[in-house]
Design a protein around this motif. Structure first.
Motif: not given
Length: 674
Positions: A473-488
């Motif tokens: 799947a490809v999940l685009d970042t919409p304006e109303t919800t946000w995603s983050s990547v956790v990097l170590t």
């Protein structure tokens, strides 16, 4: 300078493959009475040894006998009646070469009325008329036939050292910057229909088939240029043609424009794309000393103008300066800064002899126009590319820009072999031959890092060297919800970074090692509902062994996020992955600040490092840079025993760890290693 007649020795016939410096006087009709000796005084004092002068096309600055040319009426101001004859004779005496600027894009009203079949015709049936001149079409008889008569006349009369053709294109946009559409002249309609089984021409960029039409027009111009090049070479082999990427010399105009966002590295980018494709083909950077054509009396900011020339020089291009009119009439403040760089190139010409790129990291550029604008209709890939450019530059990782459209040819010629690492920034599907060549290169020991959509086609990874097996799947970042990547980070402290763009959810190949974790989305607000952000099984990135090399991927678009948000943590994560793939084989290690770029090449003089201080960079220009005090350190992977700083004029000392101790750096320094 040796006169280059038909009996000149072969090495002199290739004069343009040696370092030189050009000065263009883009003269007007009324300048035909110019004092050639005074102009040559200024050109030589500036540090240049080549003069680009308007010869023919729209206006002939010599007494032409061709009915389809327009002699300049102000030639009557000269006792000889021949500006080109006077200029070439005086320049020859003083050791300055003369290149001919030709502009066949338009003809006078008389010629247009006599030959309507030569003219551009818009989809609305209208011609392009501006200041009494009418645009012609490259498909028509004027370009296809009459141009050769003009070249024959010029070459039979004058010792011209090279040719530049201005505005040789299918003029969709006129001088008023109004869009006029695709040419629908008889030659275009007939040629396009023959090429594509009766297909009708598109109207503009929104029409079906527009991309096909762009490819067609490129082929028409390439074919015409090949014929022009052969014609000139037969009559005067030592006179190169300066045009596009397939000519004797590649031309790039470094300029500013009202309303165009500044991409500070554009000159370096354009030269790098050309040199990584054909390293030994010269690139000429014609740097505009004024702000924009509508404001041609206004000097470019001196620091901005100097950057055009510095970036050209650092990447092995020919530095050139372009003014309107003649010297002395417009006192461009930018010329004082330009002269400083041009004279440095003159005084260290041996350093720039055969200067070619030698970085071992390559950053692949998506298809783009001459100002760096996206040709795919989407700015996302360009933003991803530029974000990576900024991160690599700030971390002092020397790199080349490689043209995606030329990657297959580069691979076929063996040009990938000098690279240790290639970065594919959100490039989408790849040509089959390119994907195969990249896999073979990795198998032989290369390191490949893709981001975002690079190498995915119809949900399947095209690259056997990629850690991704397929895309779910490809999940685009919409304006109303946000995603983050956790990097170590190396200390196992988690850092959350934003996804800006798309997240590509993938399955991994057997043996792939994942890094980072994706957090689930959470509502934008209100604050009472802003929870979620839980770790998912979706990997942020992964790396896999492939033969003797490694393939890695970041399944989001960190370059785009870095470009738009400027978070140093994003850039640090990007370059951490680069350092991991390079291992201990970084070209350069230094404690210079991020605002000093390191550009690496090799010439007959040895290793050449340009240290370009861009600390004065502003949103749309430059101010004076902050001087970097002496004492910073630099070490290179190359086995060099000595480094000499050319501006400081000193041999650099080394400390116990093998680092060279750098001198004070004002705007730039050049290091040469043996």
């Amino acid at each position: 300078m040796t006169t280059t007649g038909s009996g000149a020795d072969p090495e002199d016939q290739m004069w343009w493959q040696k370092p030189f410096r050009m000065f263009q006087t883009n003269i007007r009709e009324i300048d035909a009475g110019l004092d050639v000796e005074r102009v040559l005084d200024r050109i030589i004092d500036y540090g240049a040894n080549t003069w680009l002068l308007s010869v023919g096309g729209i206006v002939s600055n010599y007494p032409t006998k061709l009915s389809h040319q327009s002699p300049n009426p102000w030639l009557a101001d000269r006792p000889s009646g021949d500006l080109i004859g006077d200029a070439t004779a005086a320049a020859r005496r003083r050791g300055v070469r003369v290149l001919a600027r030709m502009d066949f894009s338009k003809v006078a009203r008389r010629i247009a009325m006599e030959h309507p079949e030569w003219l551009f015709v818009g989809p609305d049936g209208r011609h392009q008329v501006y200041q009494g001149l009418t645009s012609v079409c490259p498909s028509g008889g004027y370009y296809q036939e009459k141009v050769f008569e003009v070249l024959d006349e010029v070459l039979s009369r004058y010792e011209i050292d090279g040719f530049f053709f201005n505005w040789m294109s299918f003029n969709e946009i006129d001088y008023d910057k109004a869009y006029r559409g695709v040419c629908h002249c008889v030659s275009c309609r007939t040629g396009y229909a023959e090429e594509f089984d009766g297909a009708e021409l598109p109207v503009g960029p929104e029409s079906p088939g527009y991309a096909q039409w762009r490819d067609y027009t490129s082929a028409v111009i390439d074919d015409l240029l090949a014929r022009v090049r052969a014609f000139i070479a037969e009559r005067r082999p030592q006179a190169p043609l300066i045009m596009g990427v397939t000519a004797d010399m590649v031309f790039h105009e470094a300029n500013n424009a009202i309303g165009r966002e500044l991409w500070p590295a554009l000159t370096q980018e354009r030269v790098s794309l050309a040199r990584s494709y054909r390293p030994h083909v010269p690139v000429l950077v014609n740097s505009v000393a004024f702000v924009d054509m509508p404001y041609r009396l206004v000097s470019e900011d001196p620091r901005h103008f100097a950057q055009y020339l510095l970036q050209a020089m650092a990447t092995g291009a020919i530095p050139s300066t372009y003014i309107m009119g003649v010297p002395d009439e417009f006192d461009y403040a930018s010329l004082r800064a330009g002269a400083e760089v041009t004279r440095f190139h003159r005084d260290h010409e041996e350093v720039y002899h055969d200067l070619v790129p030698s970085a071992r990291t390559g950053l692949v550029c998506p298809p783009s126009g001459r100002h760096g604008e996206s040709l795919s209709g989407s700015q996302d890939a360009t933003d991803e590319f530029r974000g990576w450019w900024q991160a690599l530059s700030a971390d002092h990782v020397p790199f080349d820009a490689l043209d995606l459209r030329r990657l297959g040819e580069i691979a076929q010629s063996g040009g990938l072999e000098r690279y240790r690492l290639l970065i594919l920034p959100d490039l989408g599907p790849l040509d089959e031959d390119v994907a195969s060549a990249l896999d073979q290169w990795v198998e032989r020991g290369g390191r490949l890092l893709g981001t975002g959509s690079s190498g995915f086609a119809s949900g399947t990874s095209q690259l056997a060297s990629s850690p991704a097996a397929s895309r779910l799947a490809v999940l685009d970042t919409p304006e109303t919800t946000w995603s983050s990547v956790v990097l170590t980070d190396p200390d196992d402290r988690s850092t959350a970074l934003p996804i800006l763009g798309a997240l590509h959810v993938t399955t991994l190949r057997e043996g792939a090692q994942r890094f980072g974790a994706v957090l689930s989305r959470a509502p934008y607000g209100p604050p009472e509902k802003c929870y979620g952000h839980l770790p998912l099984q979706t990997p942020a990135g992964a790396v896999v062994q492939h033969g003797a090399g490694q393939g890695a991927a970041m399944f989001w678009t960190p370059g785009r996020a870095h470009r738009h948000l400027g978070l140093s943590a994003i850039g640090e994560e990007m370059t951490r992955q680069v350092r991991s793939l390079l291992g201990g084989e970084r070209d350069v290690e230094t404690d210079l600040p991020a605002q000093v770029e390191v550009i690496m090449g090799r010439s007959r003089a040895g290793l050449v490092l340009h240290l370009n201080n861009v600390s004065g960079r502003r949103h749309q220009g430059y101010s004076d840079p902050i001087t970097i005090p002496a004492g910073r350190r630099l070490r290179v992977l190359s086995d060099v025993q000595t480094l000499r700083a050319l501006r400081a004029g000193v041999e650099l000392e080394r400390d116990d760890a093998g680092f060279f101790i750098l001198p004070e750096i004002s705007d730039f320094e050049v290091l040469v290693g043996q």
